[in-house]
Design an enzyme around this catalytic site. Structure first.
Site, PDB file in Angstrom:
ATOM      1  N   GLU A 184       0.789  -0.699   0.228  1.00  0.00           N
ATOM      2  CA  GLU A 184      -0.245  -0.262   0.044  1.00  0.00           C
ATOM      3  C   GLU A 184       1.079   0.985  -0.081  1.00  0.00           C
ATOM      4  O   GLU A 184       0.812   2.182   0.731  1.00  0.00           O
ATOM      5  CB  GLU A 184      -1.359  -0.046   1.353  1.00  0.00           C
ATOM      6  CG  GLU A 184      -1.747  -1.259   1.515  1.00  0.00           C
ATOM      7  CD  GLU A 184      -3.098  -1.267   2.135  1.00  0.00           C
ATOM      8  OE1 GLU A 184      -4.189  -1.547   2.275  1.00  0.00           O
ATOM      9  OE2 GLU A 184      -2.248  -0.944   3.784  1.00  0.00           O
TER      10      GLU A 184
HETATM   11  C1  TNX Z   1      -4.426  -3.460   4.793  1.00  0.00           C
HETATM   12  S1  TNX Z   1      -3.093  -6.088   4.504  1.00  0.00           S
HETATM   13  C2  TNX Z   1      -3.316  -3.774   5.333  1.00  0.00           C
HETATM   14  C3  TNX Z   1      -2.437  -3.107   6.678  1.00  0.00           C
HETATM   15  C4  TNX Z   1      -4.351  -3.036   7.201  1.00  0.00           C
HETATM   16  C5  TNX Z   1      -5.415  -3.966   6.700  1.00  0.00           C
HETATM   17  C6  TNX Z   1      -6.920  -4.266   7.509  1.00  0.00           C
HETATM   18  C7  TNX Z   1      -2.084  -4.857   3.816  1.00  0.00           C
HETATM   19  C8  TNX Z   1      -0.787  -5.913   3.863  1.00  0.00           C
HETATM   20  N1  TNX Z   1      -2.019  -3.997   4.854  1.00  0.00           N
HETATM   21  O1  TNX Z   1      -2.547  -2.273   6.647  1.00  0.00           O
HETATM   22  O2  TNX Z   1      -4.604  -2.858   8.584  1.00  0.00           O
HETATM   23  O3  TNX Z   1      -5.938  -3.638   5.538  1.00  0.00           O
HETATM   24  O4  TNX Z   1      -7.845  -4.461   6.894  1.00  0.00           O
END
Ligand code: TNX
Length: 480
Positions: free
Chosen positions: A290
């Site tokens: 992300e």
């Molecule tokens: C996505 S899973 C994220 C996290 C969040 C989560 C909540 C991932 C690699 N990144 O930063 O906490 O969703 O479900």
């Protein structure tokens, strides 16, 4: 239906009468296994005794090659035999004896009114070696006591990996001796308030606790996004050299490192070096998820650099699925999480280059998703994950076109934006972690939803006895 989760490869009921166990005497090849057995069996309500107690039954744990399902050479295989003349566990490696003990502990839930165990022979081996849980201790701080409780749960389901998400925008949760300022980023979490931090000693003690239960801790330093805690205390990491504000919200994707900033590589080297040095396991997770504000070229340079540093320290790098946007060396692990996230071709190309995949699909394995729209806890970006959703999925079918042998294993994940207490945490983990554990352990032809529901109900009293909260989903008949 014996109350075993995950369901074993081969379960053979014997015609022998049930086996009364007024007391169990544990005979183990070493003290550590004897301690593990004593802890697990007494927690399950099986009374331990010495040889002089009347009616005492021997539990003999023995190392031996002749164990497990017919034809299996899996190093984790074991055989457990419960019979009138005693209980024996055989396995080629110590971990298999631990698995046999976990199976026996679960059989305690099948004792008859006289407290006798069913006569049975279990021959068992896992489908995947990587069977894990990813646990966010940043968004809300869960300290050593909670982490140990999670280790106990993970071990009881024969999972082997506890991946700790230790750094994020809201806080930094692990002492890094070469970067002492990071401790100042520990006292914050979602919604603000007092939080905490693992010292190197805490971390080492946790690793030992987990290792004694055959669980490996995999630490994650998330970069080049999810770094606001670091840029808050090391302003030199920012483009303008100024510290960012502390953050206690739940948005993602806004923070970042800058590859061309001369402060960046030394920071990566210090953090990854210290983390690798204090980690006994073979893996260091370097995040990569992300990063919404970076071009792919710059991102790929981060992936290459972080992987190279991890390897220089003798460890294997693991990234979130976005790591497929960078160059991947053979053996690099990618943790799949976002079903909407990535171009499938990239994954298939990464697998061709030798990457291996840990499957944590958000719509099945994310145990921070709400069970239903009304559920008071959790998020819903990946949908709702009821027990059956956590159970009914096939790891090799998650990514279309991915060769089945590129799947290294399965990990559930729990993120803690909305979870503040241990009971809240456990009510999201249970009963769904059992479902994911069965996906990771049991071959597809051994899985069965109706049987899983029944076994789940049968294990619930043991969870309650162990002080573990669970969500009483209506998908299970809890009182049958
Ligand atoms: C996505 S899973 C994220 C996290 C969040 C989560 C909540 C991932 C690699 N990144 O930063 O906490 O969703 O479900």
């Amino acid at each position: 239906m014996l109350p075993l989760i995950p369901w074993p490869t081969d379960v053979e009921g014997t015609d022998a009468p049930a086996v009364p166990v007024p007391g169990l005497r544990v005979l183990a090849p070493d003290d550590a296994l004897a301690d593990l057995a004593a802890e697990a069996l007494s927690a399950a309500g099986l009374p331990l005794a010495d040889a002089t107690a009347p009616g005492v039954v021997d539990l003999t744990l023995a190392l031996g090659e002749d164990a497990g399902p017919v034809g299996s050479d899996d190093p984790e295989r074991y055989t457990l035999r419960v019979a009138g003349d005693g209980i024996t566990a055989t396995a080629p490696e110590r971990v298999g004896l631990a698995h046999a003990v976990r199976t026996l502990a679960q059989l305690a839930a099948a004792r008859d009114d006289d407290g006798a165990l069913p006569g049975v022979v279990v021959r068992d081996a896992p489908r995947y070696r990587w069977r894990g849980l990813s646990f966010d201790v940043v968004r809300h701080w869960f300290g050593p006591e909670d982490i140990r409780a999670v280790v106990d749960l993970v071990a009881s389901l024969k999972l082997r990996v506890l991946h700790l998400h230790l750094t994020d925008d809201q806080g930094w949760r692990l002492e890094i001796p070469s970067r002492p300022e990071l401790e100042k980023a520990s006292d914050n979490q979602v919604g603000g308030g007092t939080a905490g931090f693992l010292t190197v000693d805490d971390y080492r003690a946790l690793q030992e606790y987990a290792a004694a239960r055959f669980v490996t801790i995999v630490p994650e330093f998330d970069m080049p996004g999810h770094v606001n805690a670091a840029t808050h205390v090391y302003g030199g990491l920012n483009a303008d050299g100024l510290p960012t504000d502390a953050y206690d919200g739940i948005d993602v994707g806004f923070s970042r490192l800058w590859f061309d900033n001369p402060a960046t590589e030394p920071f990566l080297r210090d953090v990854i070096g210290d983390v690798a040095r204090m980690t006994d396991g073979a893996w260091v997770h370097v995040g990569g998820d992300e990063v919404h504000t970076m071009e792919v070229e710059e991102f790929a340079r981060f992936v290459e650099l972080a992987a190279r540093i991890v390897r220089e320290h003798g460890k294997t790098p693991i990234f979130w699925q976005e790591g497929a946007r960078g160059p991947v060396e053979p053996g690099t692990l990618l943790q799949y999480w976002d079903p909407k996230g990535e171009d499938v071709d990239r994954f298939v190309a990464a697998a061709r280059a030798g990457a291996r995949f840990v499957m944590s699909p958000g719509n099945h394995a994310y145990l921070d998703m709400k069970y239903t729209p009304e559920h008071p806890l959790g998020l819903d970006w990946a949908g709702h994950v009821e027990l059956r959703d956590a159970y009914d999925w096939e790891p090799t079918a998650v990514i279309a076109g991915l060769p089945a042998d590129a799947v290294e294993g399965v990990s559930a994940a729990i993120w803690t934006e909305t979870l503040t207490t241990r009971d809240e945490l456990f009510s999201m983990l249970l009963p769904r972690l059992g479902a994911v554990a069965e996906v990771a352990w049991t071959a597809p032809d051994g899985k069965d939803w109706e049987s899983f529901r029944t076994r789940t109900a049968a294990q619930a009293p043991a969870w309650t006895a162990a002080g573990r909260a669970f969500h009483p989903t209506p998908q299970v008949d809890w009182h049958n």
